[in-house]
Design a protein around this motif. Structure first.
Motif, mmCIF file in Angstrom:
data_model
loop_
_atom_site.group_PDB
_atom_site.id
_atom_site.type_symbol
_atom_site.label_atom_id
_atom_site.label_comp_id
_atom_site.label_asym_id
_atom_site.label_seq_id
_atom_site.Cartn_x
_atom_site.Cartn_y
_atom_site.Cartn_z
ATOM 1 N N HIS A 7 -102.433 -53.402 -26.927
ATOM 2 C CA HIS A 7 -101.007 -53.545 -27.248
ATOM 3 C C HIS A 7 -100.222 -52.251 -27.101
ATOM 4 O O HIS A 7 -99.072 -52.242 -26.703
ATOM 5 C CB HIS A 7 -100.844 -54.062 -28.681
ATOM 6 N N ASP B 262 -103.386 -62.175 -33.272
ATOM 7 C CA ASP B 262 -102.408 -62.211 -32.185
ATOM 8 C C ASP B 262 -102.123 -63.675 -31.879
ATOM 9 O O ASP B 262 -103.043 -64.453 -31.655
ATOM 10 C CB ASP B 262 -102.984 -61.528 -30.941
ATOM 11 N N CYS C 260 -100.805 -54.575 -22.446
ATOM 12 C CA CYS C 260 -99.728 -55.520 -22.750
ATOM 13 C C CYS C 260 -98.390 -55.064 -22.161
ATOM 14 O O CYS C 260 -97.543 -55.870 -21.813
ATOM 15 C CB CYS C 260 -99.581 -55.674 -24.255
ATOM 16 N N SER D 298 -98.802 -59.418 -18.644
ATOM 17 C CA SER D 298 -98.976 -60.068 -19.946
ATOM 18 C C SER D 298 -100.117 -61.079 -19.923
ATOM 19 O O SER D 298 -100.526 -61.555 -18.870
ATOM 20 C CB SER D 298 -97.705 -60.784 -20.420
ATOM 21 N N CYS D 299 -100.597 -61.450 -21.101
ATOM 22 C CA CYS D 299 -101.726 -62.370 -21.192
ATOM 23 C C CYS D 299 -101.407 -63.757 -20.648
ATOM 24 O O CYS D 299 -102.285 -64.591 -20.503
ATOM 25 C CB CYS D 299 -102.225 -62.460 -22.629
ATOM 26 N N CYS E 199 -94.579 -56.567 -22.011
ATOM 27 C CA CYS E 199 -94.522 -57.852 -22.710
ATOM 28 C C CYS E 199 -93.945 -57.658 -24.096
ATOM 29 O O CYS E 199 -93.168 -58.472 -24.572
ATOM 30 C CB CYS E 199 -95.895 -58.494 -22.804
ATOM 31 N N LEU E 200 -94.358 -56.576 -24.769
ATOM 32 C CA LEU E 200 -93.788 -56.318 -26.094
ATOM 33 C C LEU E 200 -93.239 -54.912 -26.234
ATOM 34 O O LEU E 200 -92.702 -54.569 -27.278
ATOM 35 C CB LEU E 200 -94.788 -56.653 -27.220
ATOM 36 N N HIS F 7 -101.116 -65.330 -29.404
ATOM 37 C CA HIS F 7 -101.484 -65.923 -28.114
ATOM 38 C C HIS F 7 -102.982 -66.154 -27.945
ATOM 39 O O HIS F 7 -103.462 -66.407 -26.845
ATOM 40 C CB HIS F 7 -100.897 -65.108 -26.970
ATOM 41 N N ASN G 225 -94.279 -64.170 -22.086
ATOM 42 C CA ASN G 225 -94.143 -65.432 -22.801
ATOM 43 C C ASN G 225 -92.991 -65.491 -23.793
ATOM 44 O O ASN G 225 -92.728 -66.526 -24.376
ATOM 45 C CB ASN G 225 -95.453 -65.717 -23.543
HETATM 46 S S1 SF4 Z 1 -99.613 -59.420 -23.446
HETATM 47 FE FE1 SF4 Z 1 -97.954 -59.781 -24.861
HETATM 48 S S2 SF4 Z 1 -98.305 -61.743 -25.779
HETATM 49 FE FE2 SF4 Z 1 -100.187 -61.106 -24.770
HETATM 50 S S3 SF4 Z 1 -101.425 -60.150 -26.359
HETATM 51 FE FE3 SF4 Z 1 -100.233 -58.550 -25.369
HETATM 52 S S4 SF4 Z 1 -98.357 -58.396 -26.544
HETATM 53 FE FE4 SF4 Z 1 -99.316 -60.320 -27.122
#
Ligand code: SF4
Lengths: 460, 196
Positions: A63, A128, A400, A339-340, A403-404, A130, A422
């Motif tokens: 993250h 998490d 990540c 992102s995941c 994405c965040l 997701h 997402n």
């Molecule tokens: S990619 Fe985004 S949604 Fe996926 S685990 Fe990392 S922070 Fe969470």
């Protein structure tokens, strides 16, 4: 009694039911990362409770990690401390950690499936939301809060009420240019962001049966965006083929025995769900979002709907869009493929096949962030890196990332970003950033054109 | 965990639907390794403008409102599983959140931190917003024992649901860890039977 896939896996993991209360659910695999675990380790330490089953825990750093120069010490002091804390906690408690730079490092929901850690019939949790991703294998997998991380540390169990069951069926065949991401964005746009709250969702029908594991993971990943704790898809030959031979997958006769068991898991014909929805594949088109929650999605060629409520207006105001407006030809300066949800090899193949022989638009900053070291290595091995670099794209290191936006990968204030992630929440990709969710194909096309285009009008 | 029984307090209204945990505590504040200090950054980007000045129109900044009850609109706490959102609300001083709908994970996180999520009907919520709008001094009473939320001055009240097990935990200040650790033998027996 006829049972659903969810029932079968759940019931096989109930240790006991508390009278008038929750059930004790046994957890097979616990995944952890640097952001939501430190307080749980502290909790156990303060209460002098040992970690009950350290060998069933796998840790990664994802993250809060940089996506460039990962071989150098992490610059941000707080991030560095968080990563050091994870290393220390894992070392002291005998927990396997794939830290930054390790060949198995990656986003938790990308690396666990690709190592064969995720398997059908398992119960899996992670701090998490997701974690729902792993349901693509026919596992019960869901996100938990840090107090629950501590509970699993202490007992390998959770106290839970059994969720209700929901099934979303999509039959037919998908049109050209429509990817797994479009399917799930379409479903959420139809059902809304809290339709799944209190439910576990099973995805069924031709569309999911014919989908690759990567596609199934994209779909299950976003179950939480309609409020469902998790999503599941019945394991089948596609699942078994994917798992076979992976690092931690069962081998030889043990694998054959497992397959026999996994084959018993799919929902029995005639089993009852608490709620059911059905959609037709032919109705689905490439999707984009226009608002600040993932349910605010439209077909790329449609106009933003007209709605009269304060939350809708607040959302459009943040995005600086107007009701009734089309987003085609909107200039876009940032594109994020990662992102995941969409950072697996298939996603980069799709992007590369569109990008090949073209050039990135001058106005666009495009970040390609693989989900794991293994995906990164495969991108290089398949020659996709040169496709991207020749077109002016930047391939970064896994994590990540935007994405965040916990690390430096932030979209500037007020800028639009077409993103394969997402969540399009306010400020998710950086303070004031405006996120438009889309598939890797739409993202790649946006980067090449410098604006949103209708990909279905292009030769694909 | 602190024990919870009754609470009488004024309330702060936040009439925005779908408040996600990224708004409650933005990701850039998740770098801490303990639970302290999150209260300072609760609703950070709604409370402050980009030059870090307080936005006067945001309810938490409005001197008219105060109290340890947050009255929020539909689907509160959706999005990320970050428990930091619950820590931030508790850190700021909230003890109760009222809404017509809570996201799953947030609800669990709140309960695990002694923050009581009270789900009420949409009609009741609307009335509550009206009452607070008319008189920001209105105080609400929460009685966990009787599962009752009331506005005494105007005879408005509702009964709310709570899982009986969670209710016992809150009233006694217990948490799930105590319970689960006490069940170790059963868990080991389960493992043995299932060859884990
Ligand atoms: S990619 Fe985004 S949604 Fe996926 S685990 Fe990392 S922070 Fe969470």
């Amino acid at each position: 009694m006829k049972q659903t896939l969810f029932d079968k896996v759940w019931d096989a993991h109930v240790v006991e039911a508390v009278e008038n209360g929750p059930q004790i659910l046994y957890i097979d695999k616990h995944l952890i990362h640097e952001v939501t675990s430190p307080q749980a380790f502290n909790e156990l330490e303060q209460r002098r409770i040992p970690i009950f089953r350290p060998l069933q825990i796998v840790a990664t750093a994802d993250h809060n990690t940089p996506t460039t120069n990962q071989h150098l010490p992490v610059k941000d002091a707080l991030s560095r401390k968080q990563l050091e804390q994870l290393s220390k906690n894992c070392l002291e408690n005998n927990i396997t950690l794939y830290k930054l730079g390790h060949k198995y490092n990656g986003i938790v929901h990308v690396m666990a499936p690709e190592l064969g850690i995720t398997q059908p019939g398992m119960t899996m949790v992670c701090g998490d939301s997701h974690t729902s991703t792993h349901g693509a294998f026919g596992a019960i997998a869901f996100g938990i809060g840090t107090s629950q991380v501590a509970q699993v540390f202490a007992s390998q169990c959770l106290l839970l009420k059994k969720p209700k069951s929901l099934r979303v069926t999509v039959n037919g065949s998908l049109k050209k240019g429509v990817l797994a991401k479009d399917v799930i964005l379409y479903i959420i746009s139809k059902l809304g962001t809290n339709s799944g709250t209190g439910y576990f969702c099973e995805y069924a029908g031709d569309v999911f049966e014919n989908m690759s594991m990567e596609g199934r993971m994209t779909v299950c990943n976003m179950s939480i965006e309609m409020g469902a704790r998790g999503g599941m898809i019945a394991p089948d030959q596609t699942t078994f083929n994917y798992i076979k031979g992976r690092e931690f997958a069962p081998k030889g006769t043990e694998f054959e025995k497992k397959i026999e068991y996994w084959k018993t898991l799919p929902t029995d014909e005639g089993a009852k769900f608490d709620k059911e929805y059905t959609f037709e594949a032919e109705d689905i088109a490439p999707m984009i979002t226009y608002g600040t929650n993932p349910g605010m999605g439209i077909k790329i060629s449609d106009a933003i709907p007209l709605e009269d409520n304060p939350s809708f207006e607040k959302s459009l105001q943040y995005m600086d869009f107007n009701a009734g407006e089309s987003l085609l030809n909107k200039p876009i300066n940032f594109v994020f493929i990662g992102s995941c949800t969409n950072s697996r090899i298939e996603d980069f193949r799709v992007a590369a096949s569109f990008i090949k022989g073209k050039q990135k638009a001058k106005n666009v900053t495009a970040w390609l962030v693989p989900g794991s070291r293994q995906v990164e290595a495969q991108i290089k091995a398949e020659g996709l890196q040169s496709v991207f670099e020749n077109a002016g794209f930047e391939l970064r290191q896994p994590g990540c990332s935007a994405c965040l936006a916990m690390n430096d990968d932030k979209i500037p204030q007020g800028e639009y970003c077409v993103s394969t992630s997402n969540r399009n929440f306010e400020g998710r990709q950086g303070p004031g950033a405006r996120t438009i969710l889309a598939s890797p194909l739409v993202a790649a096309a946006t980067a090449v054109e410098g604006k949103i285009i209708d990909v279905t009008q292009h030769t694909l | 965990m602190e024990k919870f029984s009754t609470l009488k307090s004024r309330a702060i209204p936040l009439n925005v639907a779908n408040v996600d945990t990224d708004q409650i505590i933005p990701a850039r504040f998740l770098k801490a390794t303990d639970k302290k200090g999150f209260g300072d950054n609760v609703f950070r980007d709604w409370r402050y403008d980009k030059d870090q000045n307080l936005k006067p129109d945001f309810p938490l900044n409005n001197p008219k409102y105060s109290g340890s009850i947050l009255v929020a609109a539909d689907n509160f706490g959706c999005g990320s599983s970050r428990e930091h959102a619950a820590w931030a609300l508790v850190g700021y001083g909230f003890k109760v959140i009222v809404s017509s709908f809570f996201a799953d994970i947030f609800k669990g996180n709140a309960l695990n931190n002694g923050l009581l999520p009270i789900q009420v009907s949409e009609t009741f919520l609307k009335e509550l917003f009206n009452v607070i709008d008319k008189d920001s001094n209105t105080s609400l009473t929460v009685n966990l024992e009787t599962q009752c939320l009331s506005v005494d001055e105007i005879n408005l009240s509702t009964i709310f649901d709570i899982d009986p097990y969670k209710k016992t935990c809150l009233i006694n200040g217990y948490d799930d860890i105590d319970y689960l650790v006490s069940q170790k033998e059963k868990i080991e027996a389960f493992e043995h039977l299932n060859k884990h």
